[in-house]
Design a protein around this motif. Sequence first.
Motif, PDB file in Angstrom:
ATOM      1  N   ARG A   1      29.567  11.825  64.767  1.00  0.00           N
ATOM      2  CA  ARG A   1      28.939  11.224  66.327  1.00  0.00           C
ATOM      3  C   ARG A   1      28.285   9.747  66.212  1.00  0.00           C
ATOM      4  O   ARG A   1      28.231   9.429  67.662  1.00  0.00           O
ATOM      5  CB  ARG A   1      27.985  12.415  66.730  1.00  0.00           C
ATOM      6  CG  ARG A   1      28.219  14.174  66.519  1.00  0.00           C
ATOM      7  CD  ARG A   1      27.194  14.639  67.214  1.00  0.00           C
ATOM      8  NE  ARG A   1      26.990  14.995  66.198  1.00  0.00           N
ATOM      9  CZ  ARG A   1      27.195  16.381  65.943  1.00  0.00           C
ATOM     10  NH1 ARG A   1      27.675  16.815  65.471  1.00  0.00           N
ATOM     11  NH2 ARG A   1      25.579  16.138  64.709  1.00  0.00           N
ATOM     12  N   LEU A   2      27.301   9.334  65.737  1.00  0.00           N
ATOM     13  CA  LEU A   2      26.941   8.595  65.164  1.00  0.00           C
ATOM     14  C   LEU A   2      27.780   6.712  64.765  1.00  0.00           C
ATOM     15  O   LEU A   2      27.574   6.125  66.182  1.00  0.00           O
ATOM     16  CB  LEU A   2      26.377   8.212  64.053  1.00  0.00           C
ATOM     17  CG  LEU A   2      25.031   8.744  64.532  1.00  0.00           C
ATOM     18  CD1 LEU A   2      24.438   8.621  62.154  1.00  0.00           C
ATOM     19  CD2 LEU A   2      23.546   8.875  65.331  1.00  0.00           C
TER      20      LEU A   2
ATOM     21  N   VAL B   1      28.704   6.943  69.098  1.00  0.00           N
ATOM     22  CA  VAL B   1      28.103   6.451  70.115  1.00  0.00           C
ATOM     23  C   VAL B   1      27.823   4.718  69.570  1.00  0.00           C
ATOM     24  O   VAL B   1      27.834   4.366  70.685  1.00  0.00           O
ATOM     25  CB  VAL B   1      27.017   7.006  69.551  1.00  0.00           C
ATOM     26  CG1 VAL B   1      25.398   6.532  69.885  1.00  0.00           C
ATOM     27  CG2 VAL B   1      26.589   8.281  70.111  1.00  0.00           C
ATOM     28  N   PHE B   2      28.071   3.842  68.243  1.00  0.00           N
ATOM     29  CA  PHE B   2      28.359   2.947  67.463  1.00  0.00           C
ATOM     30  C   PHE B   2      29.589   2.210  68.855  1.00  0.00           C
ATOM     31  O   PHE B   2      29.616   1.323  69.237  1.00  0.00           O
ATOM     32  CB  PHE B   2      28.564   2.355  66.011  1.00  0.00           C
ATOM     33  CG  PHE B   2      29.145   1.334  66.013  1.00  0.00           C
ATOM     34  CD1 PHE B   2      27.716   0.429  66.273  1.00  0.00           C
ATOM     35  CD2 PHE B   2      29.363   1.216  65.501  1.00  0.00           C
ATOM     36  CE1 PHE B   2      28.105  -1.143  65.627  1.00  0.00           C
ATOM     37  CE2 PHE B   2      30.257  -0.022  65.374  1.00  0.00           C
ATOM     38  CZ  PHE B   2      29.416  -0.999  65.023  1.00  0.00           C
TER      39      PHE B   2
ATOM     40  N   GLN C   1      31.304   3.439  71.517  1.00  0.00           N
ATOM     41  CA  GLN C   1      31.211   2.857  72.734  1.00  0.00           C
ATOM     42  C   GLN C   1      29.902   1.889  72.930  1.00  0.00           C
ATOM     43  O   GLN C   1      30.052   1.072  74.352  1.00  0.00           O
ATOM     44  CB  GLN C   1      30.743   3.920  73.378  1.00  0.00           C
ATOM     45  CG  GLN C   1      31.394   5.166  73.032  1.00  0.00           C
ATOM     46  CD  GLN C   1      31.336   6.406  73.742  1.00  0.00           C
ATOM     47  OE1 GLN C   1      30.407   6.848  74.357  1.00  0.00           O
ATOM     48  NE2 GLN C   1      32.067   7.553  73.923  1.00  0.00           N
ATOM     49  N   ALA C   2      29.271   1.498  72.690  1.00  0.00           N
ATOM     50  CA  ALA C   2      27.968   0.885  72.648  1.00  0.00           C
ATOM     51  C   ALA C   2      27.761  -0.623  72.280  1.00  0.00           C
ATOM     52  O   ALA C   2      27.924  -1.395  73.063  1.00  0.00           O
ATOM     53  CB  ALA C   2      25.809   1.325  71.746  1.00  0.00           C
TER      54      ALA C   2
ATOM     55  N   ARG D   1      36.383   2.486  66.531  1.00  0.00           N
ATOM     56  CA  ARG D   1      37.300   3.459  67.254  1.00  0.00           C
ATOM     57  C   ARG D   1      38.742   3.240  66.597  1.00  0.00           C
ATOM     58  O   ARG D   1      39.148   4.344  67.117  1.00  0.00           O
ATOM     59  CB  ARG D   1      37.291   3.389  67.829  1.00  0.00           C
ATOM     60  CG  ARG D   1      37.076   4.084  69.455  1.00  0.00           C
ATOM     61  CD  ARG D   1      37.343   3.717  70.690  1.00  0.00           C
ATOM     62  NE  ARG D   1      37.870   4.781  71.515  1.00  0.00           N
ATOM     63  CZ  ARG D   1      37.060   4.866  72.959  1.00  0.00           C
ATOM     64  NH1 ARG D   1      36.059   4.083  73.787  1.00  0.00           N
ATOM     65  NH2 ARG D   1      37.639   5.886  73.991  1.00  0.00           N
TER      66      ARG D   1
END
Length: 315
Positions: free
Chosen positions: A130-131, A134-135, A137-138, A198
């Motif tokens: 999950r982290l 988020v990383f 996408q950000a 990713r």
Amino acid sequence: MTALLLRRLAGLLALLVVVSLLVFVVFDLLPGDPAAVMLGTSARPDTLAALRAELGLDRPLLLRWLGWLGGALTGDFGRSITYGMPVAGLIAQRVAVTLPLALLALLLALGLGLSAGFLAARRPGGAADRLAVVFAQAGMAVPNFWIGLLLILLFATTLNWMPAGGFPGWDAGIGAALRSLAMPAVALALPQAAVLCRVTRGALLETAGEDFLRTARAKGLSHTAALLRHGGPNALPPILTIVGFQFAFLIAGAVLVENVFALPGLGQLAYQALAQRDLVTLQAVALLLAASVVVVNGAVDLAQAWIDPRVRPGA
């Protein structure tokens, strides 16, 4: 493999010739007289004529391109109108900043992106996964020059730990030079690490369900060891493709970051040449950046053929 190497090298040389023609034609098709653009609208007619003769603008397009290409092959890109010195010398000075910056940013992106992607694929749906999502996408959403501004605000202005910009030169010592390149490298590396994270996660998750990985697990390997020893090499081709694109981008796309940190690299040289209407310098920098993208992608293509026999002709 030797025949493949020779064919790819021949194709690479032909592509470089085509790229040089495209760069030359694009600059030739710019509206207005290049001599008038460089000297301004108030230049005298005899001065314009002298500059046109110096640039070879009074010759046919094909002859001008062949002369420019021949000079580029020997390292002669002409003389900069703004700096009054050979363009090749200018480029050599700036490459000594841009290339180490790109290599340092690539190493940071590889270390962070591959580690985060592996940890995310190790336990899908877990906290690390999950982290990592988020990383990723950000990191892909935030521009690198904005990251650079935040780094300057935090580490240079607030904490006063790092220099806000500038480059002392390699003569000042490797430590001082790397210290001035640290924040720009981080600003360039974070978005690329997000992309690499990713891609690595997706490639490893795709191999996690393959039969060879289940066989390795059945032989007693742990999930982590099987994913690292057997899943990693099979996930390498798409990761290698992304790394090649990233390195080419880090060389050609560092214009904004170099200007944010006032680094005297190729990006700042291109920006200054554009602002000063120095088309001779700008044309040479554009050719060098385009050629670097072509060469890096060609090297990645050959590396993929060496790693994965399935992509070789006749496989």
